[in-house]
Design a protein around this motif. Structure first.
Motif, PDB file in Angstrom:
ATOM      1  N   LEU A  26       0.824  -1.211   0.000  1.00 23.02           N
ATOM      2  CA  LEU A  26       0.000   0.000   0.000  1.00 23.02           C
ATOM      3  C   LEU A  26       0.857   1.261   0.000  1.00 23.02           C
ATOM      4  O   LEU A  26       0.514   2.244  -0.676  1.00 23.02           O
ATOM      5  CB  LEU A  26      -0.957  -0.008   1.190  1.00 23.02           C
ATOM      6  N   ASP A  27       1.980   1.241   0.708  1.00 19.78           N
ATOM      7  CA  ASP A  27       2.898   2.387   0.682  1.00 19.78           C
ATOM      8  C   ASP A  27       3.431   2.616  -0.736  1.00 19.78           C
ATOM      9  O   ASP A  27       3.485   3.750  -1.216  1.00 19.78           O
ATOM     10  CB  ASP A  27       4.074   2.168   1.631  1.00 19.78           C
ATOM     11  N   ALA A  28       3.839   1.536  -1.390  1.00 18.23           N
ATOM     12  CA  ALA A  28       4.360   1.642  -2.756  1.00 18.23           C
ATOM     13  C   ALA A  28       3.280   2.139  -3.709  1.00 18.23           C
ATOM     14  O   ALA A  28       3.536   2.997  -4.570  1.00 18.23           O
ATOM     15  CB  ALA A  28       4.900   0.285  -3.221  1.00 18.23           C
ATOM     16  N   ALA A  29       2.071   1.616  -3.559  1.00 20.89           N
ATOM     17  CA  ALA A  29       0.962   2.034  -4.428  1.00 20.89           C
ATOM     18  C   ALA A  29       0.613   3.500  -4.193  1.00 20.89           C
ATOM     19  O   ALA A  29       0.406   4.258  -5.158  1.00 20.89           O
ATOM     20  CB  ALA A  29      -0.258   1.150  -4.178  1.00 20.89           C
ATOM     21  N   LEU A  30       0.563   3.912  -2.947  1.00 16.88           N
ATOM     22  CA  LEU A  30       0.260   5.304  -2.617  1.00 16.88           C
ATOM     23  C   LEU A  30       1.241   6.241  -3.303  1.00 16.88           C
ATOM     24  O   LEU A  30       0.838   7.211  -3.962  1.00 16.88           O
ATOM     25  CB  LEU A  30       0.304   5.504  -1.096  1.00 16.88           C
ATOM     26  N   GLN A  31       2.526   5.958  -3.180  1.00 14.48           N
ATOM     27  CA  GLN A  31       3.546   6.807  -3.806  1.00 14.48           C
ATOM     28  C   GLN A  31       3.403   6.821  -5.328  1.00 14.48           C
ATOM     29  O   GLN A  31       3.517   7.873  -5.958  1.00 14.48           O
ATOM     30  CB  GLN A  31       4.946   6.355  -3.386  1.00 14.48           C
ATOM     31  N   ALA A  32       3.140   5.655  -5.901  1.00 16.91           N
ATOM     32  CA  ALA A  32       2.991   5.578  -7.354  1.00 16.91           C
ATOM     33  C   ALA A  32       1.762   6.358  -7.814  1.00 16.91           C
ATOM     34  O   ALA A  32       1.826   7.120  -8.793  1.00 16.91           O
ATOM     35  CB  ALA A  32       2.904   4.113  -7.793  1.00 16.91           C
ATOM     36  N   PHE A  33       0.638   6.180  -7.139  1.00 19.36           N
ATOM     37  CA  PHE A  33      -0.595   6.886  -7.527  1.00 19.36           C
ATOM     38  C   PHE A  33      -0.408   8.396  -7.424  1.00 19.36           C
ATOM     39  O   PHE A  33      -0.778   9.130  -8.337  1.00 19.36           O
ATOM     40  CB  PHE A  33      -1.774   6.457  -6.639  1.00 19.36           C
ATOM     41  N   ILE A  34       0.170   8.855  -6.324  1.00 19.40           N
ATOM     42  CA  ILE A  34       0.347  10.293  -6.138  1.00 19.40           C
ATOM     43  C   ILE A  34       1.292  10.878  -7.181  1.00 19.40           C
ATOM     44  O   ILE A  34       1.048  11.943  -7.739  1.00 19.40           O
ATOM     45  CB  ILE A  34       0.840  10.612  -4.707  1.00 19.40           C
ATOM     46  N   TYR A  38      -3.559   7.538 -11.209  1.00 23.51           N
ATOM     47  CA  TYR A  38      -4.134   6.191 -11.195  1.00 23.51           C
ATOM     48  C   TYR A  38      -4.010   5.507 -12.558  1.00 23.51           C
ATOM     49  O   TYR A  38      -3.556   4.364 -12.646  1.00 23.51           O
ATOM     50  CB  TYR A  38      -5.610   6.244 -10.777  1.00 23.51           C
ATOM     51  N   GLY A  39      -4.403   6.208 -13.621  1.00 21.88           N
ATOM     52  CA  GLY A  39      -4.405   5.604 -14.950  1.00 21.88           C
ATOM     53  C   GLY A  39      -3.035   5.175 -15.441  1.00 21.88           C
ATOM     54  O   GLY A  39      -2.921   4.191 -16.171  1.00 21.88           O
ATOM     55  N   ALA A  40      -2.001   5.876 -15.044  1.00 26.33           N
ATOM     56  CA  ALA A  40      -0.646   5.585 -15.529  1.00 26.33           C
ATOM     57  C   ALA A  40       0.046   4.472 -14.747  1.00 26.33           C
ATOM     58  O   ALA A  40       0.996   3.867 -15.241  1.00 26.33           O
ATOM     59  CB  ALA A  40       0.202   6.849 -15.478  1.00 26.33           C
ATOM     60  N   VAL A  41      -0.419   4.187 -13.553  1.00 28.60           N
ATOM     61  CA  VAL A  41       0.235   3.189 -12.707  1.00 28.60           C
ATOM     62  C   VAL A  41      -0.199   1.786 -13.123  1.00 28.60           C
ATOM     63  O   VAL A  41      -1.364   1.542 -13.397  1.00 28.60           O
ATOM     64  CB  VAL A  41      -0.096   3.433 -11.212  1.00 28.60           C
ATOM     65  N   THR A  42       0.770   0.874 -13.150  1.00 27.14           N
ATOM     66  CA  THR A  42       0.470  -0.521 -13.467  1.00 27.14           C
ATOM     67  C   THR A  42       0.729  -1.403 -12.250  1.00 27.14           C
ATOM     68  O   THR A  42       1.476  -1.021 -11.343  1.00 27.14           O
ATOM     69  CB  THR A  42       1.355  -1.036 -14.622  1.00 27.14           C
ATOM     70  N   ILE A  43       0.125  -2.566 -12.268  1.00 30.93           N
ATOM     71  CA  ILE A  43       0.372  -3.545 -11.199  1.00 30.93           C
ATOM     72  C   ILE A  43       1.854  -3.926 -11.203  1.00 30.93           C
ATOM     73  O   ILE A  43       2.451  -4.102 -10.139  1.00 30.93           O
ATOM     74  CB  ILE A  43      -0.510  -4.797 -11.387  1.00 30.93           C
ATOM     75  N   ASP A  44       2.454  -4.057 -12.389  1.00 27.27           N
ATOM     76  CA  ASP A  44       3.883  -4.368 -12.478  1.00 27.27           C
ATOM     77  C   ASP A  44       4.716  -3.333 -11.727  1.00 27.27           C
ATOM     78  O   ASP A  44       5.661  -3.683 -11.009  1.00 27.27           O
ATOM     79  CB  ASP A  44       4.336  -4.415 -13.945  1.00 27.27           C
ATOM     80  N   GLU A  45       4.380  -2.062 -11.902  1.00 29.19           N
ATOM     81  CA  GLU A  45       5.119  -0.978 -11.256  1.00 29.19           C
ATOM     82  C   GLU A  45       4.986  -1.067  -9.728  1.00 29.19           C
ATOM     83  O   GLU A  45       5.973  -0.911  -9.006  1.00 29.19           O
ATOM     84  CB  GLU A  45       4.562   0.361 -11.755  1.00 29.19           C
ATOM     85  N   VAL A  46       3.774  -1.318  -9.241  1.00 33.69           N
ATOM     86  CA  VAL A  46       3.565  -1.441  -7.792  1.00 33.69           C
ATOM     87  C   VAL A  46       4.319  -2.659  -7.254  1.00 33.69           C
ATOM     88  O   VAL A  46       4.972  -2.585  -6.213  1.00 33.69           O
ATOM     89  CB  VAL A  46       2.065  -1.519  -7.453  1.00 33.69           C
ATOM     90  N   ALA A  47       4.245  -3.778  -7.979  1.00 35.64           N
ATOM     91  CA  ALA A  47       4.940  -4.998  -7.542  1.00 35.64           C
ATOM     92  C   ALA A  47       6.446  -4.767  -7.454  1.00 35.64           C
ATOM     93  O   ALA A  47       7.092  -5.174  -6.481  1.00 35.64           O
ATOM     94  CB  ALA A  47       4.625  -6.151  -8.492  1.00 35.64           C
TER      95      ALA A  47
END
Length: 194
Positions: A26-34, A38-47
């Motif tokens: 969730l920390d990684a996803a939060l940073q990526a989304f911000i 949302y549209g530009a972030v991928t599951i690969d990027e969060v992983a």
């Protein structure tokens, strides 16, 4: 080896390890989304950022929308951690959480992308604002309908212009004393908790 230098045992992770991994994702996803939207972030990027597999993310959250919802719900859970039934303490904690840099970043993101992702915006509203209204209503007197009306008005006043200034970057994150003073003013304005 883990970050602490200890070898991790093989097999199923403990509940504590699962919760830590979930928070890390969730920390990684939060940073990526911000930072990217949302549209530009991928599951690969969060992983990659969380140093887990895509399969792990799918097992925890289902999909990208599930991750986003979990990020929003984590803010609400943080606001609900108040160890008091006092409406002032609850309102103060909501101000602290929602005026934080991270929550403001997610709010900005949702405003920017709501028209492109209307289902996500609806989920954001239910998991976020509706949840805060329900949390406030738990601490108010009266019947359910009356508590909901007052809680919604209180939530609006708690955010109001100070939150708009935060969204626009015109005001910094409040310290605990400023957050409490803001909550007390909102409660006094609506004559709640007198």
């Amino acid at each position: 080896m883990s970050a602490s230098g200890e070898r991790r045992k093989r097999g199923r992770p403990t509940e504590a390890e699962r919760l830590t991994r979930r928070d890390h994702i969730l920390d990684a996803a939060l940073q990526a989304f911000i930072s990217r939207g949302y549209g530009a972030v991928t599951i690969d990027e969060v992983a990659l950022a969380a140093q887990v597999t895509k399969r792990t993310i799918y097992s925890y959250f289902g999909d990208k929308a599930g991750i986003f919802t979990a990020v929003i719900e984590r803010f609400r859970a943080a606001a609900a951690e108040v160890q008091s039934d006092n409406i002032v303490d609850t309102a103060t904690r909501i101000v602290e959480v929602l005026f934080s840099d991270a929550a403001v970043g997610m709010h900005r993101l949702m405003i920017a992308e709501a028209s492109q992702f209307p289902d996500l915006a609806a989920g954001f509203y239910e998991s976020g604002p509706r949840g805060y209204v329900a949390l406030l209503a738990e601490h108010l007197p009266g019947d359910r309908a009356e508590r909901e009306v007052v809680a919604e008005a209180l939530f609006g006043v708690l955010l109001g212009e100070p939150h708009r200034r935060r969204l626009l970057g015109l005001q910094s994150e409040p310290d605990p004393a400023v957050a409490r003073a803001h909550a007390e003013r909102a409660l006094a304005l609506l004559r709640v908790g007198e």
